[in-house]
Write an enzyme that holds these catalytic residues in place. Structure first.
Site, short mmCIF file in Angstrom:
data_model
loop_
_atom_site.label_atom_id
_atom_site.label_comp_id
_atom_site.label_asym_id
_atom_site.label_seq_id
_atom_site.Cartn_x
_atom_site.Cartn_y
_atom_site.Cartn_z
CD GLU A 1 -11.62 -8.48 11.21
OE1 GLU A 1 -10.62 -7.84 11.57
OE2 GLU A 1 -11.68 -9.12 10.15
CG ASN B 1 -10.64 -7.35 6.37
OD1 ASN B 1 -9.62 -6.75 6.74
ND2 ASN B 1 -11.23 -8.24 7.13
NE ARG C 1 1.27 -14.19 33.59
CZ ARG C 1 2.31 -14.26 34.42
NH1 ARG C 1 2.81 -13.17 34.98
NH2 ARG C 1 2.85 -15.42 34.70
CD GLU D 1 -5.03 -0.12 3.84
OE1 GLU D 1 -6.27 -0.23 3.96
OE2 GLU D 1 -4.26 -1.11 3.74
NE ARG E 1 -10.34 -4.00 13.72
CZ ARG E 1 -9.44 -3.85 14.66
NH1 ARG E 1 -9.80 -3.98 15.93
NH2 ARG E 1 -8.20 -3.57 14.36
CE LYS F 1 -8.05 0.06 12.03
NZ LYS F 1 -6.84 -0.65 11.61
CG HIS G 1 -1.16 -4.11 2.69
ND1 HIS G 1 -1.80 -5.33 2.71
CD2 HIS G 1 -2.02 -3.23 3.26
CE1 HIS G 1 -2.99 -5.19 3.27
NE2 HIS G 1 -3.15 -3.92 3.61
CG HIS H 1 -4.44 -12.50 1.30
ND1 HIS H 1 -3.59 -12.23 2.34
CD2 HIS H 1 -4.47 -13.85 1.16
CE1 HIS H 1 -3.13 -13.37 2.81
NE2 HIS H 1 -3.63 -14.37 2.12
CE LYS I 1 -7.84 -6.95 13.20
NZ LYS I 1 -8.14 -7.27 11.79
CG HIS J 1 -7.56 -5.64 2.81
ND1 HIS J 1 -8.04 -4.42 2.40
CD2 HIS J 1 -6.48 -5.35 3.60
CE1 HIS J 1 -7.32 -3.45 2.93
NE2 HIS J 1 -6.36 -3.99 3.66
P1 NAD Z 1 6.77 -0.52 7.02
O1 NAD Z 1 6.59 -0.43 8.46
O2 NAD Z 1 7.68 -1.56 6.49
O3 NAD Z 1 7.20 0.91 6.46
C1 NAD Z 1 7.44 1.07 5.09
C2 NAD Z 1 8.87 1.55 4.81
O4 NAD Z 1 8.93 2.94 5.09
C3 NAD Z 1 9.92 0.90 5.69
O5 NAD Z 1 11.09 0.72 4.94
C4 NAD Z 1 10.16 1.94 6.77
O6 NAD Z 1 11.44 1.84 7.35
C5 NAD Z 1 9.97 3.20 6.03
N1 NAD Z 1 9.52 4.36 6.79
C6 NAD Z 1 8.48 4.42 7.65
N2 NAD Z 1 8.28 5.67 8.06
C7 NAD Z 1 9.21 6.44 7.45
C8 NAD Z 1 9.50 7.82 7.45
N3 NAD Z 1 8.76 8.70 8.12
N4 NAD Z 1 10.55 8.25 6.71
C9 NAD Z 1 11.28 7.38 5.98
N5 NAD Z 1 11.03 6.07 5.91
C10 NAD Z 1 10.01 5.60 6.65
O7 NAD Z 1 5.36 -0.77 6.27
P2 NAD Z 1 3.93 -0.09 6.45
O8 NAD Z 1 3.37 -0.01 5.10
O9 NAD Z 1 3.99 1.11 7.29
O10 NAD Z 1 3.15 -1.20 7.26
C11 NAD Z 1 2.94 -2.49 6.74
C12 NAD Z 1 2.71 -3.44 7.88
O11 NAD Z 1 1.56 -3.01 8.60
C13 NAD Z 1 2.44 -4.87 7.45
O12 NAD Z 1 3.22 -5.73 8.22
C14 NAD Z 1 0.97 -5.07 7.75
O13 NAD Z 1 0.66 -6.40 8.10
C15 NAD Z 1 0.77 -4.14 8.91
N6 NAD Z 1 -0.62 -3.69 9.08
C16 NAD Z 1 -1.17 -3.81 10.31
C17 NAD Z 1 -2.46 -3.38 10.55
C18 NAD Z 1 -3.04 -3.48 11.91
O14 NAD Z 1 -4.23 -3.23 12.08
N7 NAD Z 1 -2.27 -3.81 12.91
C19 NAD Z 1 -3.21 -2.81 9.50
C20 NAD Z 1 -2.61 -2.69 8.25
C21 NAD Z 1 -1.32 -3.13 8.05
ZN ZN Z 2 -4.78 -2.93 4.52
#
Ligand code: NAD
Ligand code: ZN
Length: 361
Positions: free
Chosen positions: A238, A246, A122, A186, A242, A228, A266, A253, A144, A249
């Site tokens: 949101e 987007n 939980r 971003e 918030r 942020k 992304h 998207h 999130k 986005h």
């Molecule tokens: P990711 O976590 O896949 O990382 C990108 C790549 O970089 C991966 O291959 C990872 O292994 C590698 N990597 C990360 N840090 C590294 C480092 N220091 N050295 C070497 N390699 C490294 O992708 P991302 O772009 O970080 O995140 C995308 C995800 O985030 C999506 O799933 C998206 O939905 C989510 N997201 C969430 C929120 C939220 O508010 N929760 C906001 C934006 C995006």
């Molecule tokens: Zn984004």
């Protein structure tokens, strides 16, 4: 060296964001959170070999026990199977309600491990250790968490705020350049929706940012996180402002969905989407074209795309109206009332079609 600290102000659930260098080598505040607890460090197959051991070394002297859980790198790990595997390892190691999850990785690990913490017994505490630029400026703050469903991205999840965010700029040195640029989208977005001067600063710093200059990065991460964190504190769930996060986005998207996840990062899709959203703002008479030019220039300086793929405009509209951010089928757009100020609006389909058609190529 001592980190810079920002606080996300959420009353009793407020938490600190640390930004600095060497934060995985010595970190009393992080150790204090882990003290006496069982800790599960969740990471991915790229990041764990680079930094997993270091974080384990930092926490093991104070923790009751430390287990490391590694999922395959990539978006496809945001799934039930990996969530289940994480919980399985946690139960096997006898973690309980007092235990701590540490999310060590990019946004994928942050979302997945955060949701594993939110749903384990939980809800247990977790710490975000973001290692991608996107995670350091965006996903690690705001609470999130979640996984994907075969019918849509981020369709299963929960709001669950971390106890602490540890953003170490040193780890960005190993991040692939394309991922660094995607994170800059971003950063640019934060400037566009909240702070024109910051956007201009980022554009000027772009060569240093792309070269992973630690001071330039720390400065950008700090301002981005402040923007942020401010938005999240004002509107945790949101219901209002918030949604400004987007910006770009809704269009972006469509690019992500249309290309098939993973073809466009992304941030790349958001970059092209921001150009469309800015153009919509101009056509609605809310922003001067000269402001749009400043934004486009920043996006280009980051090496990010300003054009979206040449698909029929109908396809774009279809992808946008299935966006979960859409309200009753009509997409809601975040637009700019000049650089640095965001608002939401609906727009005529004809105008949206014109905007999309202008930025394909
Ligand atoms: P990711 O976590 O896949 O990382 C990108 C790549 O970089 C991966 O291959 C990872 O292994 C590698 N990597 C990360 N840090 C590294 C480092 N220091 N050295 C070497 N390699 C490294 O992708 P991302 O772009 O970080 O995140 C995308 C995800 O985030 C999506 O799933 C998206 O939905 C989510 N997201 C969430 C929120 C939220 O508010 N929760 C906001 C934006 C995006
Ligand atoms: Zn984004």
């Amino acid at each position: 060296s001592d980190p810079q600290i920002l606080t996300v102000d959420l009353g009793a659930r407020s938490y600190d964001i640390q930004v600095g260098h060497g934060l995985l080598e010595a970190n009393p505040a992080f150790q204090a959170v882990a003290k006496g607890r069982s800790v599960a460090i969740v990471s991915d197959s790229n990041v764990d070999p680079l930094y997993g051991h270091q974080v384990e070394l930092l926490l093991a002297p104070v923790a009751h026990q430390v287990v490391r859980i590694v999922v395959p790198a990539g978006e496809s790990s945001k799934c039930w199977e990996q969530l289940d595997a994480i919980h399985d390892r946690m139960l096997e190691a006898h973690l309980d309600r007092k235990s701590l999850v540490v999310a060590l990785g990019g946004g994928v690990v942050g979302d997945l491990a955060g949701f594993a913490a939110a749903s384990f017994q939980r809800g247990i505490d977790f710490v975000q250790v973001p290692t991608s630029l996107l995670a350091q400026v965006d996903s690690s703050v705001g609470g999130k968490t979640g996984i994907n469903h075969r019918r849509g991205k981020n369709m299963v999840g929960a709001f669950h705020q971390p106890r602490l965010v540890v953003a170490d700029t040193g780890v960005l040195r190993t991040l692939p350049p394309r991922e660094l640029a995607a994170g800059l989208a971003e950063v640019i977005k934060h400037g566009a929706i909240a702070d024109r001067t910051y956007l201009e600063q980022v554009a000027a710093d772009m060569p240093a940012l792309l070269a992973c200059d630690p001071d330039a990065l720390a400065r950008a991460i700090l301002v981005s996180m402040r923007i942020k964190a401010g938005v999240v504190a004002a509107d945790e769930r949101e219901a209002g402002v918030r949604a400004h996060l987007n910006f770009g986005h809704t269009f972006g998207h469509a690019v992500e969905v249309g290309a098939g996840y993973g073809k466009w990062l992304h941030g790349e899709a958001v970059a092209a989407g921001m150009v469309m959203a800015a153009d919509l703002s101009v056509r609605l008479g809310r922003m001067p074209a000269t402001d749009m030019a400043v934004l486009v220039q920043a996006i280009e300086a980051a090496g990010l795309p300003v054009k979206a793929p040449q698909w029929p405009v109908d396809d774009y509209l279809r992808y946008m109206s299935i966006d979960k951010k859409a309200d009753r089928g009509t997409p809601v757009f975040v637009v700019l009332d000049g650089l640095g100020k965001a608002a939401t609006t609906r727009a005529d389909e004809a105008l949206v079609r014109e905007v999309i058609a202008t930025h394909l190529g």
